[in-house]
Write an enzyme that holds these catalytic residues in place. Sequence first.
Site, short mmCIF file in Angstrom:
data_model
loop_
_atom_site.label_atom_id
_atom_site.label_comp_id
_atom_site.label_asym_id
_atom_site.label_seq_id
_atom_site.Cartn_x
_atom_site.Cartn_y
_atom_site.Cartn_z
N HIS A 1 -19.78 16.96 25.09
CA HIS A 1 -19.51 18.29 25.62
C HIS A 1 -20.24 19.33 24.77
O HIS A 1 -20.15 19.30 23.53
CB HIS A 1 -18.01 18.58 25.62
CG HIS A 1 -17.66 19.82 26.38
ND1 HIS A 1 -17.80 21.08 25.85
CD2 HIS A 1 -17.21 20.00 27.66
CE1 HIS A 1 -17.45 21.98 26.75
NE2 HIS A 1 -17.08 21.34 27.86
N CYS B 1 -11.91 1.17 21.36
CA CYS B 1 -10.78 0.35 21.79
C CYS B 1 -9.63 0.44 20.79
O CYS B 1 -8.45 0.32 21.17
CB CYS B 1 -11.22 -1.11 21.93
SG CYS B 1 -12.48 -1.38 23.19
N ASP C 1 -12.40 23.88 28.67
CA ASP C 1 -13.46 23.58 29.62
C ASP C 1 -13.39 22.12 30.06
O ASP C 1 -13.56 21.80 31.24
CB ASP C 1 -14.83 23.88 29.01
CG ASP C 1 -15.94 23.87 30.04
OD1 ASP C 1 -15.84 24.65 31.00
OD2 ASP C 1 -16.88 23.08 29.89
N TYR D 1 -0.64 11.38 -0.12
CA TYR D 1 -0.04 12.44 0.69
C TYR D 1 0.56 13.53 -0.18
O TYR D 1 0.50 14.73 0.16
CB TYR D 1 1.00 11.87 1.65
CG TYR D 1 0.39 11.35 2.93
CD1 TYR D 1 -0.13 12.23 3.89
CD2 TYR D 1 0.30 9.99 3.19
CE1 TYR D 1 -0.70 11.77 5.06
CE2 TYR D 1 -0.28 9.51 4.37
CZ TYR D 1 -0.78 10.41 5.29
OH TYR D 1 -1.37 9.95 6.46
N SER E 1 1.16 14.83 6.31
CA SER E 1 0.01 15.06 7.17
C SER E 1 0.19 16.33 7.99
O SER E 1 1.27 16.60 8.51
CB SER E 1 -0.20 13.87 8.12
OG SER E 1 -1.20 14.16 9.06
N CYS F 1 -16.04 -3.99 27.84
CA CYS F 1 -17.16 -4.33 26.97
C CYS F 1 -17.77 -5.66 27.44
O CYS F 1 -17.05 -6.52 27.95
CB CYS F 1 -16.69 -4.48 25.52
SG CYS F 1 -16.08 -2.93 24.79
N CYS G 1 -6.65 -6.05 27.34
CA CYS G 1 -7.58 -5.01 27.79
C CYS G 1 -7.69 -5.02 29.31
O CYS G 1 -7.62 -3.98 29.96
CB CYS G 1 -8.95 -5.22 27.14
SG CYS G 1 -10.21 -4.07 27.72
N CYS H 1 -15.95 -8.68 26.01
CA CYS H 1 -14.50 -8.58 25.91
C CYS H 1 -13.85 -9.81 26.54
O CYS H 1 -14.17 -10.19 27.68
CB CYS H 1 -14.01 -7.32 26.62
SG CYS H 1 -12.21 -7.15 26.63
N ARG I 1 0.80 -1.22 0.00
CA ARG I 1 0.00 0.00 0.00
C ARG I 1 0.83 1.27 0.00
O ARG I 1 0.33 2.36 -0.30
CB ARG I 1 -0.93 0.02 1.22
CG ARG I 1 -2.03 -1.02 1.18
CD ARG I 1 -3.07 -0.72 2.25
NE ARG I 1 -3.69 0.58 2.01
CZ ARG I 1 -4.34 1.27 2.95
NH1 ARG I 1 -4.41 0.82 4.17
NH2 ARG I 1 -4.89 2.45 2.64
#
Length: 395
Positions: A191, A157, A344, A84, A91, A364, A372, A367, A76
Site C-alpha cells: 500500500h 503462515c 484507505d 519487560y 507491552s 504454498c 492449513c 504445503c 525463559r
Amino acid sequence: MLSLICRSKKLLLPQMAAFSTSKPISKPKTAIIMLNMGGPETTQEVGDYLLRIMTDRDMIQLPVQSRLGPWIAARRTPEVEKKYMEIGGGSPILRWTNKQGELLTAALDQMQLTMAPFKHYVAFRYVRPYTHDTFEQIEIDGIERAVIFSQYPQYSCATTGSSLNAIADFYKDRKIPTTIKFSMIERWPTHPLLGKVFAERIDEKLKLFDPSIRDDVLILFTAHSLPLKAVSRGDTYPHEVAATMAATMQHLMIKNPYRLVWQSKVGPLTWLQPYTDDAIKAYVKQGKKHIILVPIAFVNEHIETLHELDIEYCNEIAKQAGVEQIERAATPNDHPTFIAALADVVSKHLTSNQTISNQFLTRCPHCVSARCFESKEFFRKLCGTELEAVAPVTT
C-alpha cells in the site's frame, strides 16, 4: 563517541493524530477486527504468554511439544520478565492497537459509508483480548458486517495464518452467525501510504546525522526472521517484506545504501539471514559506522523494538562493535499517514465486492498441512458470499 540513539521509549504513550476519536454513542454496524499476536501488559502475564506461544504448533514446531514447550516457556520466563521490566513493565501493543483502532474507525465514520458506524475490536493470539472473546463480543453487539483485518502488513503462515486458524478453531464447534457478513484483509504490504509512513519515519532520523555524512548513512531494514523450512515451503512473507522495503525507498528517493536483515530468531533451526546483530558488526568492519535501523514489519512499538532493537542492538551491540552513530526509526504507531493508510485499505475493501482474496486461498506450493487446507476451506465458506459494495451516504 557512539551516539545512541534509539529515541523511542517516549513512544510508549500514544500521541494525538489528525483524526478525532470523538463519536456519537450509537450501535455499531460494522466491526473492524484487528488481528495481532499481542503482548503481556504486566510481568505477571509473561509466563502464560510464553506458554501459549511455545505450545502452539501454528507458531513454532518442537519435538515432543507438549513437554518441551512448557519447559522452554518456564525456563525463559525470568529472562523475558526482566526485559519487560526494562521497557516499563509490560507491552504497549494493546494501547497502541486501541489507539490505532479508535483513529481508524473515526476516519471511516467521517467518510460517511453506508455501513457506518464502525467499531474496532482487538483479537490477540496469546493475551487478552483473546480471539474467542472478541468473536463472542461481536455477536453480542449485533454487528452486521465484520472485516477481519490483519495488523501484520506482510502475510506469514506463522503470524496472520495462526491468527486466522484461531478464528476457524472458534467456529469449529459453534454455529456461524448468519446475521453477520464476514470479509477479510489478510495482507497489504505494498500500500503506497504504508511505504510513505516508513519513509517519513526514516527521514526523521536522517535529519539527526551531520549533513556531511548523511548520504552515506546505512539503512538497515529489519524484520522478524522465519525458519528456512517455512521459506522453502513457499511462505510469502520474505518477498512481501522486501516489497514494503522497495516501496519505502521509492518514496524516499535518496542516495543511501540499504539492506534487509532479520531479527528475533528462536530455537535451534536455521532461519533467514543475515541476522540484524551480525550485520551491524559486519558493516562496522567494512567502515559503515553510521546506521539507521528500520523495523519494517512492525506497525507499533513492542518488546522487539523497545528492547531488542533499542537496548540490545542500538546500545549494547553497536557500542561493542564501534558504531559512531545509530538511530532507530519509530514504528508507524499513530502517525497520521499510517492512520490514513489503514482507513484507505479498509474503505477500498468495503467499496469493492471482494470478500476474500485468491492469494489467501492459494496454498504454498509445498504445503502438506491438513490444518492449513481446512482453515482455507473454512474462510472460503465464511467469506464466500459476495457482498454488496458499500457506497458513501448521499444526501
